[in-house]
Each structure stands twice: as structure tokens, then as C-alpha cells.
Design a protein around this motif. Structure first.
Motif, PDB file in Angstrom:
ATOM      1  N   GLU A 101      74.398 100.641 -49.523  1.00 27.85           N
ATOM      2  CA  GLU A 101      74.179 100.120 -48.173  1.00 27.85           C
ATOM      3  C   GLU A 101      72.717 100.205 -47.735  1.00 27.85           C
ATOM      4  O   GLU A 101      72.339  99.659 -46.692  1.00 27.85           O
ATOM      5  CB  GLU A 101      75.055 100.856 -47.156  1.00 27.85           C
ATOM      6  CG  GLU A 101      74.753 102.318 -46.964  1.00 27.85           C
ATOM      7  CD  GLU A 101      75.563 103.223 -47.899  1.00 27.85           C
ATOM      8  OE1 GLU A 101      75.625 104.429 -47.619  1.00 27.85           O
ATOM      9  OE2 GLU A 101      76.106 102.703 -48.893  1.00 27.85           O
ATOM     10  N   GLU A 102      71.878 100.868 -48.517  1.00 28.65           N
ATOM     11  CA  GLU A 102      70.461 100.971 -48.189  1.00 28.65           C
ATOM     12  C   GLU A 102      69.673  99.885 -48.922  1.00 28.65           C
ATOM     13  O   GLU A 102      69.895  99.629 -50.098  1.00 28.65           O
ATOM     14  CB  GLU A 102      69.923 102.356 -48.563  1.00 28.65           C
ATOM     15  CG  GLU A 102      70.502 103.479 -47.738  1.00 28.65           C
ATOM     16  CD  GLU A 102      69.784 104.795 -47.979  1.00 28.65           C
ATOM     17  OE1 GLU A 102      68.613 104.758 -48.438  1.00 28.65           O
ATOM     18  OE2 GLU A 102      70.386 105.844 -47.721  1.00 28.65           O
ATOM     19  N   SER A 103      68.744  99.278 -48.206  1.00 28.55           N
ATOM     20  CA  SER A 103      67.890  98.276 -48.846  1.00 28.55           C
ATOM     21  C   SER A 103      66.815  98.964 -49.667  1.00 28.55           C
ATOM     22  O   SER A 103      66.396 100.089 -49.365  1.00 28.55           O
ATOM     23  CB  SER A 103      67.249  97.368 -47.789  1.00 28.55           C
ATOM     24  OG  SER A 103      66.431  98.143 -46.914  1.00 28.55           O
ATOM     25  N   VAL A 104      66.406  98.284 -50.726  1.00 29.80           N
ATOM     26  CA  VAL A 104      65.329  98.787 -51.587  1.00 29.80           C
ATOM     27  C   VAL A 104      64.181  97.798 -51.469  1.00 29.80           C
ATOM     28  O   VAL A 104      64.316  96.626 -51.844  1.00 29.80           O
ATOM     29  CB  VAL A 104      65.801  98.915 -53.042  1.00 29.80           C
ATOM     30  CG1 VAL A 104      64.650  99.311 -53.952  1.00 29.80           C
ATOM     31  CG2 VAL A 104      66.922  99.942 -53.144  1.00 29.80           C
ATOM     32  N   THR A 105      63.062  98.251 -50.944  1.00 25.79           N
ATOM     33  CA  THR A 105      61.950  97.348 -50.656  1.00 25.79           C
ATOM     34  C   THR A 105      60.638  97.952 -51.133  1.00 25.79           C
ATOM     35  O   THR A 105      60.509  99.170 -51.294  1.00 25.79           O
ATOM     36  CB  THR A 105      61.841  97.078 -49.137  1.00 25.79           C
ATOM     37  OG1 THR A 105      61.693  98.328 -48.454  1.00 25.79           O
ATOM     38  CG2 THR A 105      63.073  96.353 -48.622  1.00 25.79           C
ATOM     39  N   PRO A 106      59.621  97.121 -51.344  1.00 24.12           N
ATOM     40  CA  PRO A 106      58.293  97.640 -51.656  1.00 24.12           C
ATOM     41  C   PRO A 106      57.605  98.156 -50.401  1.00 24.12           C
ATOM     42  O   PRO A 106      58.107  97.987 -49.276  1.00 24.12           O
ATOM     43  CB  PRO A 106      57.580  96.422 -52.233  1.00 24.12           C
ATOM     44  CG  PRO A 106      58.203  95.270 -51.519  1.00 24.12           C
ATOM     45  CD  PRO A 106      59.646  95.648 -51.319  1.00 24.12           C
ATOM     46  N   THR A 107      56.445  98.764 -50.580  1.00 31.03           N
ATOM     47  CA  THR A 107      55.661  99.278 -49.460  1.00 31.03           C
ATOM     48  C   THR A 107      54.891  98.125 -48.824  1.00 31.03           C
ATOM     49  O   THR A 107      54.034  97.506 -49.469  1.00 31.03           O
ATOM     50  CB  THR A 107      54.691 100.360 -49.955  1.00 31.03           C
ATOM     51  OG1 THR A 107      55.429 101.372 -50.655  1.00 31.03           O
ATOM     52  CG2 THR A 107      53.928 100.981 -48.795  1.00 31.03           C
ATOM     53  N   ALA A 108      55.194  97.822 -47.569  1.00 29.60           N
ATOM     54  CA  ALA A 108      54.655  96.618 -46.922  1.00 29.60           C
ATOM     55  C   ALA A 108      53.128  96.599 -46.926  1.00 29.60           C
ATOM     56  O   ALA A 108      52.510  95.566 -47.204  1.00 29.60           O
ATOM     57  CB  ALA A 108      55.189  96.517 -45.497  1.00 29.60           C
ATOM     58  N   SER A 109      52.494  97.737 -46.626  1.00 35.81           N
ATOM     59  CA  SER A 109      51.029  97.759 -46.574  1.00 35.81           C
ATOM     60  C   SER A 109      50.411  97.531 -47.950  1.00 35.81           C
ATOM     61  O   SER A 109      49.343  96.916 -48.072  1.00 35.81           O
ATOM     62  CB  SER A 109      50.545  99.090 -45.993  1.00 35.81           C
ATOM     63  OG  SER A 109      50.993 100.186 -46.778  1.00 35.81           O
ATOM     64  N   LEU A 110      51.083  98.000 -49.005  1.00 31.34           N
ATOM     65  CA  LEU A 110      50.574  97.777 -50.357  1.00 31.34           C
ATOM     66  C   LEU A 110      50.741  96.319 -50.758  1.00 31.34           C
ATOM     67  O   LEU A 110      49.847  95.725 -51.373  1.00 31.34           O
ATOM     68  CB  LEU A 110      51.294  98.698 -51.344  1.00 31.34           C
ATOM     69  CG  LEU A 110      50.888  98.589 -52.815  1.00 31.34           C
ATOM     70  CD1 LEU A 110      49.381  98.734 -53.002  1.00 31.34           C
ATOM     71  CD2 LEU A 110      51.633  99.622 -53.653  1.00 31.34           C
ATOM     72  N   VAL A 111      51.865  95.710 -50.400  1.00 33.15           N
ATOM     73  CA  VAL A 111      52.059  94.280 -50.653  1.00 33.15           C
ATOM     74  C   VAL A 111      50.965  93.478 -49.956  1.00 33.15           C
ATOM     75  O   VAL A 111      50.365  92.566 -50.550  1.00 33.15           O
ATOM     76  CB  VAL A 111      53.452  93.818 -50.206  1.00 33.15           C
ATOM     77  CG1 VAL A 111      53.597  92.298 -50.355  1.00 33.15           C
ATOM     78  CG2 VAL A 111      54.549  94.525 -51.011  1.00 33.15           C
ATOM     79  N   ASP A 112      50.686  93.817 -48.702  1.00 36.64           N
ATOM     80  CA  ASP A 112      49.637  93.118 -47.957  1.00 36.64           C
ATOM     81  C   ASP A 112      48.280  93.266 -48.642  1.00 36.64           C
ATOM     82  O   ASP A 112      47.517  92.293 -48.770  1.00 36.64           O
ATOM     83  CB  ASP A 112      49.541  93.658 -46.531  1.00 36.64           C
ATOM     84  CG  ASP A 112      50.721  93.253 -45.664  1.00 36.64           C
ATOM     85  OD1 ASP A 112      51.448  92.303 -46.031  1.00 36.64           O
ATOM     86  OD2 ASP A 112      50.923  93.893 -44.613  1.00 36.64           O
ATOM     87  N   GLY A 113      47.962  94.482 -49.070  1.00 40.97           N
ATOM     88  CA  GLY A 113      46.670  94.720 -49.706  1.00 40.97           C
ATOM     89  C   GLY A 113      46.521  93.990 -51.029  1.00 40.97           C
ATOM     90  O   GLY A 113      45.455  93.437 -51.334  1.00 40.97           O
ATOM     91  N   LEU A 114      47.577  93.976 -51.824  1.00 37.59           N
ATOM     92  CA  LEU A 114      47.537  93.235 -53.090  1.00 37.59           C
ATOM     93  C   LEU A 114      47.431  91.741 -52.835  1.00 37.59           C
ATOM     94  O   LEU A 114      46.703  91.022 -53.539  1.00 37.59           O
ATOM     95  CB  LEU A 114      48.791  93.555 -53.908  1.00 37.59           C
ATOM     96  CG  LEU A 114      48.876  94.979 -54.459  1.00 37.59           C
ATOM     97  CD1 LEU A 114      50.280  95.249 -54.993  1.00 37.59           C
ATOM     98  CD2 LEU A 114      47.835  95.221 -55.548  1.00 37.59           C
TER      99      LEU A 114
END
Length: 253
Positions: free
Chosen positions: A138-151
Motif C-alpha cells: 500500500e506504500e508508494s515507492v518513489t525516487p527523491t524529488a530533489s535529486l530527480v530535479d537536479g539530474l
């Protein structure tokens, strides 16, 4: 239902990655705070030419220091898919990594994605088994938003057309069925891979930042697999921007 034994999330494991990585040595290896996981021999050959002498992590696993901040691990030398990716991620995190990025190939599910785009998944369909041993379904698995933005910023500055959207992580290579491909394409899923859900789940469980950058290896449609011709700008050209993005991320943390 995975896991078969459901009441495990707060239970202690039989042994820890730190125990395995530290076995037979005094202390743990000193790895950089950011690690790129590689899945293609061409990328490893590119990195080996510019990296410092490798650091042994555990058994035959090794890390190539690229800068003081970023190291590279050639995962493909031990296999592919969710289980080995999760174990390598656990090992580098135990040795001190604070951010882990997958840089590798993914199958495109959207025919209009440019073949030389850098795709940054923002969520995942968890269709493997490893992630469910770290986080319940029931928990979502997501990347780190700030790291995605930086990349994304670093890749865009290097001239890459970047795209975002969910990825589909599955371990069943020969059971990627026509109805699934059609449904996920229609839902806007951008790529298919075998590792992201597992890596992200490990990182979320361990409190480490994470992200994925995909080079498109081709397009998977409900009718056929359309392999890409050799990209002029693929993972080897994405590597330096990923290093720059990680260095900025670590400095800002």
C-alpha cells in the motif's frame, strides 16, 4: 501475496549488509557519498578510463571512484534485475553511500519519446518481488524529488531532451504481455525496466536518496519490439551530467 510472511517490516534481519561488507576486514570500505550503478559494459569501459583504482566492496563487487563525491559500480558484472540490484545497493549504502542513482537502459513505452532522450522516472509500477520485502504494497515507492530535479537540470544543461513519468519494473522478462504493454502505454508509463522499484525501495527503507536515468534501448509496443539504433548520445554521454547533478545534490544536502 508478497511477502508470504506478512508481519516482517519491523522485524530484525538475520544478518545486516554492514556485517557482510565488513567481513574479513577492519571496518568498512570508504566509498564516496554518491554512487552511480551501471548496467552496460560500454559505460563501464568509459568509466574505467577516467576513474581511480577500484575499491573492493564485498567479494568481487568493486567501486570506481570518479570524483571525491561520486563513485561507479558496474552491476552488470554480477547480473541484472531486482535481486542483485537490491543487494549491491544495500552494500554501497552500508559502506557509506548517501545517494544511489541507476544509469542504464530502459525500454520506451511511448512511441513519441525521442530516441536520444534521457528519461527520469518519477514513480514505479511494482511488478517484481524485492520491493515488497522492504515496503508494504500500500506504500508508494518513489525516487527523491530533489535529486530527480537536479539530474534533470544537469542533463538539460548538457543538451539532452529529458522526459518524466512512471516506469514499470518487472522481473518476468518473458511475461511482458500484450495487454500489459497496451494498458501501461495508455496510462502514460514512459519506460520498462527490471531494477528501479527494488533500488528505490532499499533506499527509502535505509533513508538514502535515489533516482533513475534511462537511456532508451528501443520502444516496446503491443505489436512488436522496435530496437533502437546506436544512439549518438547515450549513457556514456549522460554520465558526466549525472556526476555533476550528484555533486550538486550532495553539496546542497
Amino acid at each position: 501475496m508478497i511477502p508470504n510472511y506478512g508481519d516482517k517490516y519491523d522485524a530484525d534481519a538475520l544478518f545486516s549488509p554492514a556485517e557482510v561488507v565488513g567481513m574479513g576486514r577492519e571496518g568498512l570500505p570508504d566509498v564516496p557519498p554518491a554512487v552511480i550503478l551501471g548496467y552496460q559494459p560500454k559505460l563501464t569501459a568509459f568509466v574505467e578510463r577516467r576513474a581511480d583504482a577500484p575499491i573492493d566492496i564485498v567479494r568481487s563487487q568493486r567501486l570506481y571512484p570518479v570524483t571525491e563525491t561520486v563513485g561507479y559500480v558496474p552491476v552488470h558484472e554480477w547480473g541484472t534485475g531486482a535481486p542483485i540490484s537490491a543487494m549491491v545497493t544495500e552494500n554501497v549504502v552500508a559502506a557509506g553511500a548517501e545517494a544511489v542513482v541507476l544509469l542504464g537502459g530502459g525500454a520506451g513505452l511511448q512511441p513519441d519519446t525521442p530516441p536520444e532522450a534521457a528519461v527520469l522516472p518519477t514513480g514505479t509500477i511494482r511488478d517484481e518481488g524485492v520491493s515488497y520485502h522492504y515496503l508494504p504494497d500500500e506504500e508508494s515507492v518513489t525516487p527523491t524529488a530533489s535529486l530527480v530535479d537536479g539530474l534533470d537540470d544537469a542533463l538539460s544543461a548538457a543538451g539532452f531532451d529529458t522526459r518524466r513519468g512512471p516506469t514499470w519494473t518487472t522481473s518476468a522478462f518473458y511475461r511482458e504481455t500484450v495487454p500489459e504493454v497496451r494498458a501501461y502505454r495508455d496510462d502514460g508509463v514512459v519506460t520498462l525496466d527490471m531494477e528501479s522499484a527494488a533500488i528505490w525501495a532499499v533506499c527509502e527503507y535505509r533513508g538514502v536518496d535515489t533516482a533513475t536515468v534511462h537511456e532508451l534501448g528501443g520502444v516496446l509496443t503491443p505489436e512488436e519490439w522496435q530496437p533502437a539504433t546506436e544512439n549518438d548520445r547515450g549513457v556514456t554521454e549522460m554520465f558526466e551530467p549525472c556526476v555533476a547533478g550528484l555533486e550538486t545534490h550532495v553539496a546542497d544536502a
